[in-house]
Design a protein around this motif. Structure first.
Motif, mmCIF file in Angstrom:
data_model
loop_
_atom_site.group_PDB
_atom_site.id
_atom_site.type_symbol
_atom_site.label_atom_id
_atom_site.label_comp_id
_atom_site.label_asym_id
_atom_site.label_seq_id
_atom_site.Cartn_x
_atom_site.Cartn_y
_atom_site.Cartn_z
ATOM 1 N N ASN A 54 15.023 -7.306 0.938
ATOM 2 C CA ASN A 54 14.605 -6.028 1.353
ATOM 3 C C ASN A 54 14.101 -6.098 2.832
ATOM 4 O O ASN A 54 13.033 -6.611 2.980
ATOM 5 C CB ASN A 54 14.457 -5.034 0.560
ATOM 6 C CG ASN A 54 15.278 -4.816 -0.531
ATOM 7 O OD1 ASN A 54 16.392 -4.555 -0.383
ATOM 8 N ND2 ASN A 54 14.864 -4.769 -1.834
ATOM 9 N N GLU A 55 14.302 -5.200 3.891
ATOM 10 C CA GLU A 55 13.348 -4.835 4.767
ATOM 11 C C GLU A 55 12.548 -3.873 4.562
ATOM 12 O O GLU A 55 12.693 -2.805 4.598
ATOM 13 C CB GLU A 55 14.226 -4.640 6.180
ATOM 14 C CG GLU A 55 15.295 -5.463 6.645
ATOM 15 C CD GLU A 55 14.478 -6.586 7.553
ATOM 16 O OE1 GLU A 55 13.475 -6.464 7.660
ATOM 17 O OE2 GLU A 55 15.109 -7.820 7.685
ATOM 18 N N TRP A 56 11.363 -4.394 3.805
ATOM 19 C CA TRP A 56 10.284 -3.450 3.620
ATOM 20 C C TRP A 56 9.502 -2.535 4.731
ATOM 21 O O TRP A 56 9.258 -3.402 5.536
ATOM 22 C CB TRP A 56 9.279 -4.021 2.584
ATOM 23 C CG TRP A 56 10.149 -4.484 1.294
ATOM 24 C CD1 TRP A 56 10.195 -5.815 1.002
ATOM 25 C CD2 TRP A 56 10.486 -3.913 0.175
ATOM 26 N NE1 TRP A 56 10.966 -5.711 -0.409
ATOM 27 C CE2 TRP A 56 11.002 -4.494 -0.900
ATOM 28 C CE3 TRP A 56 10.328 -2.235 -0.208
ATOM 29 C CZ2 TRP A 56 11.349 -4.081 -2.163
ATOM 30 C CZ3 TRP A 56 10.673 -1.917 -1.213
ATOM 31 C CH2 TRP A 56 11.108 -2.762 -2.272
ATOM 32 N N ARG A 57 9.169 -1.557 4.455
ATOM 33 C CA ARG A 57 8.197 -0.955 5.289
ATOM 34 C C ARG A 57 7.213 -0.170 4.378
ATOM 35 O O ARG A 57 7.579 0.524 3.326
ATOM 36 C CB ARG A 57 8.837 0.190 6.408
ATOM 37 C CG ARG A 57 9.711 -0.455 7.539
ATOM 38 C CD ARG A 57 10.438 0.327 8.481
ATOM 39 N NE ARG A 57 10.827 -0.205 9.389
ATOM 40 C CZ ARG A 57 11.756 -1.092 9.655
ATOM 41 N NH1 ARG A 57 12.430 -1.159 8.685
ATOM 42 N NH2 ARG A 57 12.060 -1.479 10.902
ATOM 43 N N GLN A 58 5.964 -0.181 4.904
ATOM 44 C CA GLN A 58 4.786 0.363 4.189
ATOM 45 C C GLN A 58 4.611 1.500 4.576
ATOM 46 O O GLN A 58 4.553 1.904 5.848
ATOM 47 C CB GLN A 58 3.782 -0.566 4.065
ATOM 48 C CG GLN A 58 2.556 -0.147 3.289
ATOM 49 C CD GLN A 58 1.021 -0.872 3.484
ATOM 50 O OE1 GLN A 58 0.741 -0.842 4.507
ATOM 51 N NE2 GLN A 58 0.477 -1.656 2.477
ATOM 52 N N TRP A 59 4.378 2.782 3.485
ATOM 53 C CA TRP A 59 3.850 4.050 4.102
ATOM 54 C C TRP A 59 2.393 4.228 3.557
ATOM 55 O O TRP A 59 2.331 3.734 2.129
ATOM 56 C CB TRP A 59 4.843 5.158 3.614
ATOM 57 C CG TRP A 59 6.216 4.922 4.187
ATOM 58 C CD1 TRP A 59 7.167 3.850 4.274
ATOM 59 C CD2 TRP A 59 6.697 5.996 4.864
ATOM 60 N NE1 TRP A 59 8.101 4.509 4.835
ATOM 61 C CE2 TRP A 59 7.970 5.464 5.405
ATOM 62 C CE3 TRP A 59 6.468 7.402 5.277
ATOM 63 C CZ2 TRP A 59 8.913 6.081 6.033
ATOM 64 C CZ3 TRP A 59 7.346 8.145 6.183
ATOM 65 C CH2 TRP A 59 8.732 7.465 6.292
ATOM 66 N N GLN A 60 1.699 4.859 4.106
ATOM 67 C CA GLN A 60 0.205 5.108 3.719
ATOM 68 C C GLN A 60 -0.285 6.541 4.086
ATOM 69 O O GLN A 60 0.018 7.054 5.173
ATOM 70 C CB GLN A 60 -0.669 4.039 4.280
ATOM 71 C CG GLN A 60 -2.038 3.867 3.711
ATOM 72 C CD GLN A 60 -2.908 2.786 4.361
ATOM 73 O OE1 GLN A 60 -2.162 1.961 4.931
ATOM 74 N NE2 GLN A 60 -4.241 2.892 3.928
ATOM 75 N N ASP A 61 -0.910 7.258 3.172
ATOM 76 C CA ASP A 61 -1.483 8.373 3.292
ATOM 77 C C ASP A 61 -2.925 8.193 3.748
ATOM 78 O O ASP A 61 -3.578 6.988 3.846
ATOM 79 C CB ASP A 61 -1.533 9.430 2.261
ATOM 80 C CG ASP A 61 -2.450 8.882 0.809
ATOM 81 O OD1 ASP A 61 -3.089 8.061 0.889
ATOM 82 O OD2 ASP A 61 -2.209 9.600 -0.289
ATOM 83 N N ALA A 62 -3.749 9.434 3.911
ATOM 84 C CA ALA A 62 -5.085 9.287 4.655
ATOM 85 C C ALA A 62 -6.188 8.913 3.412
ATOM 86 O O ALA A 62 -6.971 8.542 3.949
ATOM 87 C CB ALA A 62 -5.435 10.819 4.831
ATOM 88 N N ASN A 63 -5.755 8.774 2.056
ATOM 89 C CA ASN A 63 -6.450 8.192 1.174
ATOM 90 C C ASN A 63 -6.443 6.850 0.645
ATOM 91 O O ASN A 63 -6.988 6.232 0.024
ATOM 92 C CB ASN A 63 -6.284 9.062 -0.145
ATOM 93 C CG ASN A 63 -6.524 10.398 -0.091
ATOM 94 O OD1 ASN A 63 -7.526 10.964 0.733
ATOM 95 N ND2 ASN A 63 -5.926 11.434 -0.669
ATOM 96 N N GLY A 64 -5.411 6.056 1.463
ATOM 97 C CA GLY A 64 -5.193 4.823 1.555
ATOM 98 C C GLY A 64 -3.970 4.495 0.458
ATOM 99 O O GLY A 64 -3.953 3.403 -0.136
ATOM 100 N N ASN A 65 -3.569 5.617 -0.291
ATOM 101 C CA ASN A 65 -2.411 5.329 -1.196
ATOM 102 C C ASN A 65 -1.225 4.686 -0.527
ATOM 103 O O ASN A 65 -0.746 5.324 0.729
ATOM 104 C CB ASN A 65 -2.046 6.602 -2.081
ATOM 105 C CG ASN A 65 -3.304 7.042 -2.769
ATOM 106 O OD1 ASN A 65 -3.941 6.339 -3.388
ATOM 107 N ND2 ASN A 65 -3.715 8.383 -2.671
ATOM 108 N N CYS A 66 -0.469 3.601 -0.983
ATOM 109 C CA CYS A 66 0.774 3.252 -0.393
ATOM 110 C C CYS A 66 1.750 3.266 -1.238
ATOM 111 O O CYS A 66 1.948 3.339 -2.512
ATOM 112 C CB CYS A 66 0.410 1.612 -0.126
ATOM 113 S SG CYS A 66 -0.975 1.474 1.044
ATOM 114 N N ILE A 67 2.918 3.270 -0.505
ATOM 115 C CA ILE A 67 4.426 3.078 -1.253
ATOM 116 C C ILE A 67 4.956 2.123 -0.171
ATOM 117 O O ILE A 67 4.682 1.892 0.965
ATOM 118 C CB ILE A 67 5.069 4.440 -1.594
ATOM 119 C CG1 ILE A 67 5.485 5.042 -0.050
ATOM 120 C CG2 ILE A 67 4.313 5.424 -2.437
ATOM 121 C CD1 ILE A 67 6.750 4.716 0.356
#
Length: 261
Positions: A54-67
């Motif tokens: 898969n062509e993965w892309r990381q998403w992150q919020d202001a608290n450092g949580n990632c998906i």
């Protein structure tokens, strides 16, 4: 020694995760006025995913949580058909699909769908930080990572990894203190029985009994009596007597269990 958190995802946890995903999809549908096909949507442990490049892309919020999210090619085309294909007459469909306006709106809709899926279970908006592949640890059995696999584009599933969608078990002290056993049981009522004695009779003697007959027991008046609990266990030894207008016993020995074995 490395200690790892081990979290199994049961049916109830996966059902709750799927409900959260469907809620995010419903918000997209309400905003864009189209319905997405969810028959091919699966929520499972990440360890159950088939091996794909898969062509993965990381998403992150202001608290450092990632998906991590892998979107297939052709997602914008699917959104285009959903947005315009259901609203137009069949003979006008191709013309609208080739329209630059329709293509631009579909690209925005596809991006909004990815944003809605990334925001599932998060307290703040997620931001795509680029192409970052998830670590092998996320696919470990017992890692507690939820995976969304959705066949919107035939043969090219949309995949999302949610490491924190299911809360980890809380370690340390329990939320409510556990009471000590003996203080908790101290106020519970307990029925005791006192054995005055035993006697052995023949069946003929038992049948010939009348009111007023006296049966001699194997105990003398000054012998101690056995006091038992509900299960027949020995509690103590005591003497029979009277207290005011009630029959009573006077405890003599508390180690009756040992002496009566």
């Amino acid at each position: 020694m490395i200690l790892r958190t081990y979290r199994l995802l049961g049916d109830s946890a996966l059902a709750a995760a799927k409900a959260a995903v469907l809620a995010g999809i419903a918000r997209w549908e309400q905003a864009w006025g189209a319905r997405l096909p969810t028959a091919g949507l699966q929520v499972k442990p990440a360890s159950a995913l088939a091996e794909t490049r898969n062509e993965w892309r990381q998403w992150q919020d202001a608290n450092g949580n990632c998906i991590w999210l892998a979107a297939p090619e052709g997602l914008a085309r699917v959104c285009e058909r959903l947005l315009f294909g259901e609203r137009q007459q069949a003979q006008l469909l191709d013309r609208h699909l080739d329209s630059p306006i329709a293509q631009g709106a579909a690209a925005d809709a596809a991006q909004a769908l990815l944003q809605a899926l990334a925001d599932v279970g998060q307290g703040s908006d997620m931001v795509c930080t680029g192409r970052v592949a998830p670590t092998d640890e996320l696919f470990r059995h017992g890692a507690g990572v939820v995976a969304l696999e959705w066949s919107l584009v035939p043969g090219k599933p949309l995949v999302v990894l949610y490491p924190n969608l299911v809360a980890a078990p809380i370690r340390g002290q329990p939320a409510q203190p556990v009471a000590k056993l003996m203080p908790a049981l101290a106020s519970q009522p307990l029925r005791l029985t006192v054995e005055l004695g035993q006697v052995e009779l023949t069946l003929g003697q038992l049948e010939s009994l009348h009111v007023g007959d006296v049966i001699r027991l194997d105990k003398h008046l000054d012998d101690t009596l056995l006091v038992q609990g509900l299960d027949g266990s020995a509690v103590c030894l005591a003497h029979a007597g009277r207290h005011d207008t009630h029959r009573a016993i006077e405890v003599q020995k508390l180690n009756a269990a040992k002496e009566n074995k």
